[in-house]
Write a protein that holds these residues in place. Structure first.
Motif, PDB file in Angstrom:
ATOM      1  N   ALA A 146       0.845  -1.196   0.000  1.00 28.38           N
ATOM      2  CA  ALA A 146       0.000   0.000   0.000  1.00 28.38           C
ATOM      3  C   ALA A 146       0.876   1.240   0.000  1.00 28.38           C
ATOM      4  CB  ALA A 146      -0.916   0.005   1.220  1.00 28.38           C
ATOM      5  N   PHE A 147       0.272   2.351  -0.461  1.00 26.04           N
ATOM      6  CA  PHE A 147       0.965   3.631  -0.330  1.00 26.04           C
ATOM      7  C   PHE A 147      -0.043   4.709   0.049  1.00 26.04           C
ATOM      8  CE2 PHE A 147       0.079   6.817  -3.517  1.00 26.04           C
ATOM      9  CZ  PHE A 147      -0.515   6.130  -4.559  1.00 26.04           C
ATOM     10  N   ILE A 148       0.511   5.807   0.574  1.00 28.72           N
ATOM     11  CA  ILE A 148      -0.295   6.961   0.943  1.00 28.72           C
ATOM     12  C   ILE A 148       0.500   8.213   0.607  1.00 28.72           C
ATOM     13  CG2 ILE A 148       0.553   6.934   3.340  1.00 28.72           C
ATOM     14  CD1 ILE A 148      -2.324   7.794   4.170  1.00 28.72           C
ATOM     15  N   ASP A 149      -0.182   9.214   0.067  1.00 30.36           N
ATOM     16  CA  ASP A 149       0.547  10.422  -0.309  1.00 30.36           C
ATOM     17  C   ASP A 149       0.807  11.296   0.916  1.00 30.36           C
ATOM     18  OD1 ASP A 149      -2.084  12.547  -1.782  1.00 30.36           O
ATOM     19  OD2 ASP A 149      -1.839  11.728   0.231  1.00 30.36           O
ATOM     20  N   ALA A 150       1.486  12.416   0.703  1.00 27.30           N
ATOM     21  CA  ALA A 150       1.950  13.228   1.822  1.00 27.30           C
ATOM     22  C   ALA A 150       0.811  13.772   2.673  1.00 27.30           C
ATOM     23  CB  ALA A 150       2.807  14.377   1.309  1.00 27.30           C
ATOM     24  N   SER A 151      -0.294  14.129   2.042  1.00 24.10           N
ATOM     25  CA  SER A 151      -1.414  14.706   2.783  1.00 24.10           C
ATOM     26  C   SER A 151      -2.288  13.640   3.423  1.00 24.10           C
ATOM     27  CB  SER A 151      -2.271  15.551   1.844  1.00 24.10           C
ATOM     28  OG  SER A 151      -2.941  14.738   0.906  1.00 24.10           O
ATOM     29  N   GLY A 152      -2.170  12.414   2.930  1.00 23.48           N
ATOM     30  CA  GLY A 152      -3.051  11.350   3.400  1.00 23.48           C
ATOM     31  C   GLY A 152      -4.341  11.265   2.605  1.00 23.48           C
ATOM     32  N   SER A 163       7.505  14.411  -4.611  1.00 22.05           N
ATOM     33  CA  SER A 163       7.474  13.903  -5.990  1.00 22.05           C
ATOM     34  C   SER A 163       8.819  13.365  -6.462  1.00 22.05           C
ATOM     35  CB  SER A 163       6.999  15.014  -6.952  1.00 22.05           C
ATOM     36  OG  SER A 163       5.743  15.481  -6.563  1.00 22.05           O
ATOM     37  N   SER A 164       9.604  12.794  -5.552  1.00 18.22           N
ATOM     38  CA  SER A 164      10.894  12.249  -5.964  1.00 18.22           C
ATOM     39  C   SER A 164      10.733  11.005  -6.816  1.00 18.22           C
ATOM     40  CB  SER A 164      11.750  11.929  -4.736  1.00 18.22           C
ATOM     41  OG  SER A 164      11.232  10.809  -4.040  1.00 18.22           O
ATOM     42  N   GLY A 165       9.610  10.322  -6.623  1.00 17.36           N
ATOM     43  CA  GLY A 165       9.357   9.138  -7.433  1.00 17.36           C
ATOM     44  C   GLY A 165      10.060   7.883  -6.956  1.00 17.36           C
ATOM     45  N   LYS A 166      10.764   7.967  -5.856  1.00 12.95           N
ATOM     46  CA  LYS A 166      11.414   6.771  -5.337  1.00 12.95           C
ATOM     47  C   LYS A 166      11.473   6.850  -3.815  1.00 12.95           C
ATOM     48  CE  LYS A 166      16.106   8.614  -5.855  1.00 12.95           C
ATOM     49  NZ  LYS A 166      17.458   8.344  -6.416  1.00 12.95           N
TER      50      LYS A 166
END
Length: 120
Positions: free
Chosen positions: A49-55, A103-106
């Motif tokens: 799973a992943f989650i972005d910075a803001s959630g 947004s580093s992508g890695k």
């Protein structure tokens, strides 16, 4: 050197629940997109799973969809993985990872992993 530290793993029976947590060793580091991965014995590491910075944006792999939820508390700089209705095939070492720039992508940071063992 900053590391990610996972916690919450353990041994449990099928059908049980666990909540994994992950936080950086230095609380002031900025973490952006974060993810959970797992690696079962003899298998390649796989995305969970992943989650972005803001959630506000999350994605969960099909293998755990409907049973796992990813969330984060930015005030605590911590990401969580709630796992329900666990199955023996969920047995693995679970790792968290984080991007340290937007947004580093890695994933630049990784944890050492926490073991989850589910018995039938």
């Amino acid at each position: 050197q900053v590391q990610l530290v996972e916690s919450g793993g353990g041994f449990l029976q099928a059908g049980g629940s666990l909540r994994l947590a992950c936080a950086p060793s230095e609380r002031t580091v900025s973490l952006y997109t974060m993810g959970w991965f797992r690696q079962a014995p003899g298998k390649d590491r796989e995305f969970v799973a992943f989650i972005d910075a803001s959630g506000g944006r999350t994605y969960v792999a099909d293998a755990v969809k409907g049973r796992c939820t990813i969330s984060r508390d930015n005030a605590k700089n911590t990401v969580y993985l709630q796992m329900n209705t666990l199955k023996p095939e969920d047995t693995a070492v679970y790792y968290c990872a984080a991007e340290t720039s937007p947004s580093s992508g890695k994933y630049e940071l990784w944890g050492q992993g926490t073991q989850v063992t589910v018995s039938s």
